[in-house]
Scaffold this active site. Structure first.
Site, short mmCIF file in Angstrom:
data_model
loop_
_atom_site.label_atom_id
_atom_site.label_comp_id
_atom_site.label_asym_id
_atom_site.label_seq_id
_atom_site.Cartn_x
_atom_site.Cartn_y
_atom_site.Cartn_z
CB CYS A 2 65.24 -46.35 -58.98
SG CYS A 2 66.71 -45.35 -59.19
NE ARG A 28 60.80 -47.12 -54.79
CZ ARG A 28 61.22 -48.17 -54.12
NH1 ARG A 28 60.37 -48.86 -53.39
NH2 ARG A 28 62.46 -48.56 -54.15
CD1 TRP A 76 64.77 -39.31 -56.49
CD2 TRP A 76 66.63 -40.16 -55.59
NE1 TRP A 76 65.19 -38.45 -55.51
CE2 TRP A 76 66.32 -38.94 -54.94
CE3 TRP A 76 67.75 -40.86 -55.18
CZ2 TRP A 76 67.09 -38.43 -53.93
CZ3 TRP A 76 68.52 -40.35 -54.17
CH2 TRP A 76 68.18 -39.14 -53.54
CG ASN A 102 65.48 -49.79 -58.23
OD1 ASN A 102 65.38 -49.13 -59.25
ND2 ASN A 102 64.44 -50.15 -57.50
N GLY A 103 69.88 -49.34 -57.43
CA GLY A 103 71.10 -49.65 -56.69
C GLY A 103 72.29 -48.94 -57.28
CD GLU A 470 67.11 -33.11 -36.37
OE1 GLU A 470 67.25 -31.89 -36.55
OE2 GLU A 470 66.33 -33.79 -37.06
CE LYS A 474 63.01 -33.79 -37.16
NZ LYS A 474 63.88 -33.64 -38.31
CD GLU A 477 60.39 -30.72 -38.37
OE1 GLU A 477 61.23 -31.56 -37.97
OE2 GLU A 477 60.15 -30.52 -39.56
CG HIS A 493 75.18 -19.95 -18.33
ND1 HIS A 493 75.91 -19.30 -17.35
CD2 HIS A 493 75.95 -21.00 -18.71
CE1 HIS A 493 77.07 -19.91 -17.17
NE2 HIS A 493 77.11 -20.97 -18.00
CE LYS A 592 61.70 -34.39 -47.06
NZ LYS A 592 62.17 -34.62 -45.68
#
Ligand code: F6R
Length: 597
Positions: A2, A28, A76, A102-103, A470, A474, A477, A493, A592
């Site tokens: 938020c 945001r 949000w 917010n929170g 991962e 990254k 990408e 192997h 995204k």
């Protein structure tokens, strides 16, 4: 996450200033927006809308609240879906008070029950709405607005940045606890926001509030006080970012900002869910699901989190498998009584949704582990568990992966029990451990050494295998360089044929147990082929003897070590990509949210 904006002054342009500020906070991520202004009237005037800021603008064409003092918010969702009613600002019963927040208010249900019993009427599903009613109680008992806001906040457990306006009072009251809030000033007006970009077009003079501080903004300027009402001397800083850059809070890229937000994202994920002393885990009804088997479906980074999650369940004695969501429907596994868990940051990935729908069609119970309240996965699954990482702007997933791993640890503890005692302290320490690592990382120097390498390999075993995958994802990408992750034992192997002195191998080795010893054996195989070795290690084993470079992680539980090792690898990829001048936040060909199969 938020966004908050507040403004006093601006000579008849308060509403425009608030809406402008909200547009600057759009980056945001949000799903609804609203404003509240107060003038001489007996109630605060409000307009709020679910959807885009343009939806709010359209509503303002119909009805524009008037006043010189105002607050605004982009929401949000965390409690309750994105609807007009759940959008902020929220009001008390009388319409005198409006609050943006917010929170997360952890004890909101108890407060709400108490307030409802004493006659307050609630109009939304949000945790925030308890605040205006608490302020109303204070005002009714004769407190002035400042004291009423303070008293309300003493009742609240959790994190907050709040801004409050009261009808007929030409001031904004604000406070923060574990959620950012910053003041701004120019010669004509004072501002308040969760992030500088909201008012950066008007001023570069800012005052950062600290936890436990209260602020009052009025026609005279601003004052900051502590919990006891004593004045706090604050310095006015000058920000030197141009307005365009301000959303990144001084970081060169959203990705780097989000890597650095991981301690906070993890804290939010764990907050109110881990009872530290007893090791009890609180995940609501999900704890009662008791699955006899688990099938994960996910894509990309979320699939790596799913691989990790499957190991957690296996270790807890529950058969579990992770499937690439895009492959799930072509060869559907027997479902039996399994719980099918879709891990998805966005909650909108078409492949994951389609796998979840397939599972649902075949009678499985489904659970979404997602970052996005009100997303399709959240709505369509039987159950949902939010990872609460806050919005992620960079296309490459970073903080959401860390929060997915933390969330999966909570789920397995709640659903399958297991030995909570040792992992709970490690989870509690994780945000601090990530922060320590970020403060001291040498990843940039390693990136400098290897920026010209022809390919990068990543190896790990057990919980570190998904991290190897991962790390490689990254790197591909955002650097556009060839990178592969392997289970450490698989190297010999086949992939070993690719290893040369041109190809650094990043080996994730923590602890000094069997798994570390075996991975060190694989590292020796690499070293014997003259490939450079970068050990990502806590120093507990002898892996450093075979490494050309070391990326250090704090010593902790092996499951938490995976999160830490991944942060070092994120930083290496980021710095390689930066040195190569890549489009880090929006890598070529990628989006995204991938909403096509
Ligand atoms: C990688 C990345 C993607 C996503 C994948 C799934 O950095 O971001 O691989 O992880 O597209 O997305 P979600 O988690 O939204 O389902």
């Amino acid at each position: 996450m938020c966004g908050i904006i507040g403004c006093v002054g601006r000579d008849g342009e308060t509403l425009e200033t608030l809406v402008h500020g909200l547009s600057k906070l759009e980056y945001r991520g949000y799903d609804s927006a609203g404003v509240a202004l107060t003038g001489d009237g007996e109630t605060v005037e409000i307009s709020k809308k679910a959807g885009e800021l343009d939806d709010l603008r359209a509503a303002l064409e119909e009805y524009a609240p008037a006043g010189e003092v105002g607050i605004g918010h982009t929401r949000w969702s965390t409690h309750g879906p994105p609807t007009d009613e759940n959008a902020h600002p929220h009001q008390d019963c009388t319409g005198r008070v409006a609050v943006v927040h917010n929170g997360i208010i952890e004890n909101y249900q108890a407060l709400r029950d108490e307030l409802a019993t004493s006659g307050h009427t609630f109009r939304s599903d949000t945790d925030t709405e308890v605040l205006p009613h608490l302020v109303e109680e204070g005002l009714d008992s004769g407190l002035d607005p400042d004291a009423a806001v303070r008293q309300a906040l003493t009742r609240v457990d959790g994190s907050y940045a709040v801004a409050v306006v009261v009808a007929g009072v030409d001031a904004v009251f604000a406070a923060r606890n574990d959620s950012p809030l910053v003041l701004g000033e120019d010669d004509d007006a004072v501002y308040l926001a969760s992030d500088v970009p909201a008012f950066r077009d008007f001023t570069d003079r800012v005052v950062y509030l600290a936890d436990g501080e209260f602020a009052r903004l009025d026609g005279e300027g601003w004052t900051v006080t502590n919990i006891d009402g004593e004045t706090v001397e604050k310095t006015v800083d000058t920000v030197d970012w141009d307005p365009e850059e301000a959303g990144k809070s001084g970081y060169d890229h959203f990705m780097l900002k989000e890597i650095h937000e991981q301690p906070r994202a993890l804290r939010q994920c764990l907050r109110g869910r881990v009872e530290e002393l007893g090791g009890n885990i609180e995940v609501g009804d999900l704890g009662d699901l008791s699955p006899t088997g688990v099938q994960f479906v996910a894509c990309g980074t979320s699939y790596h989190a799913a691989l990790y999650g499957a190991q957690l369940f296996q270790q807890a004695g529950i058969p579990a498998q992770a499937f690439l969501a895009s492959e799930y429907a072509s060869s559907p596994p027997p479902i039996g009584d399994a719980l099918v868990i879709g891990v998805t940051q966005s909650g909108e990935t078409a492949d994951t949704l389609s796998a979840l729908r397939e599972a649902d069609k075949r009678g499985a119970r489904t659970l979404a582990v997602t970052n996005t309240v009100g997303s399709t996965a959240a709505r369509e699954c039987d159950h949902v568990f939010y990872i609460r990482a806050g919005p992620e702007i960079g296309v490459a997933a970073t903080k959401t992966f860390a929060s997915q791993l933390a969330a999966l640890n909570l789920l397995v503890l709640a659903m399958a029990g297991g030995n909570a005692r040792d992992i709970v302290p490690a989870l509690r320490d994780l945000p601090g451990d990530v922060q320590a690592l970020l403060d001291d990382s040498n990843a940039e120097a390693i990136a400098e050494v290897y920026e010209d390498s022809s390919a990068y390999f990543f190896i790990g075993r057990g919980y570190h295998y998904p991290v190897a995958l991962e790390g490689a994802l990254k790197m591909k990408e955002i650097s556009y360089k060839h990178a592969e992750g392997f289970a450490a034992g698989e190297l010999k192997h086949g992939p070993l044929a690719l290893v040369t002195e041109e190809t650094p191998v990043f080996a994730v080795v923590t602890g000094d147990g069997e798994s570390a010893r075996k991975t060190i054996g694989n590292v020796k195989e690499v070293e014997a082929r003259n490939a450079p070795v970068v050990a990502v290690t806590d120093g507990a084993s002898e892996v450093e003897r075979y490494a050309d470079h070391v990326l250090r992680v704090p010593e902790t539980h092996p499951r938490a070590a995976s999160v830490l090792a991944n942060v070092q690898l994120q930083l290496v990829s980021y710095h390689v990509a930066k040195r190569l001048g890549r489009s880090i936040d929006k890598p070529r060909n990628l989006a995204k949210s991938v909403t096509v199969e």
